[in-house]
Enzyme design. Structure first.
Site: not given
Length: 124
Positions: A32, A73, A80
């Site tokens: 990420e 995050e 996701e």
């Protein structure tokens, strides 16, 4: 029905949990870009917070806002990943889930900015 992965107890469970957490941090850092950027931002801001001439509560707010952004995050990336695991097809609910995770991070970064701005304005 019992989860076969929930068998460890006591210190073994804590040891396993630490390993899973480290695995999650490594996966997030490698996969990420947004998490990597926040890690590098934290690598700058946390030492700055430690050397700024501010009180303990202000220092805790500065560091806490940075850590909260990393936490958000990680949760956003987990959402996701789960959505992508279910299906890569475009779907309104998938988009809504991902957009809400992104919105959470945006609010976290706004909070981080406000905390840093207000602490610095109060001090200087």
């Amino acid at each position: 029905m019992t989860n076969p992965y929930k068998g460890a107890t006591g210190l073994r469970r804590i040891w396993n949990a630490c390993g899973y957490s480290i695995d999650g941090l490594v996966i997030a850092y490698r996969g990420e870009a947004a998490f990597r950027q926040l890690v590098w931002m934290a690598a700058v801001l946390i030492p700055v917070a430690l050397i700024l001439p501010v009180g303990l509560i202000s220092r805790a707010l500065l560091i806490g806002s940075v850590l909260l952004s990393l936490i958000i995050e990680l949760l956003n990336s987990a959402i996701e990943a789960a959505i992508d695991r279910i299906s890569l097809e475009t779907h309104p609910l998938s988009k809504a889930s991902k957009d809400m995770g992104s919105a959470a991070q945006m609010l976290g970064l706004i909070m981080l900015s406000m905390v840093w701005l207000l602490v610095l304005l109060d001090r200087f």
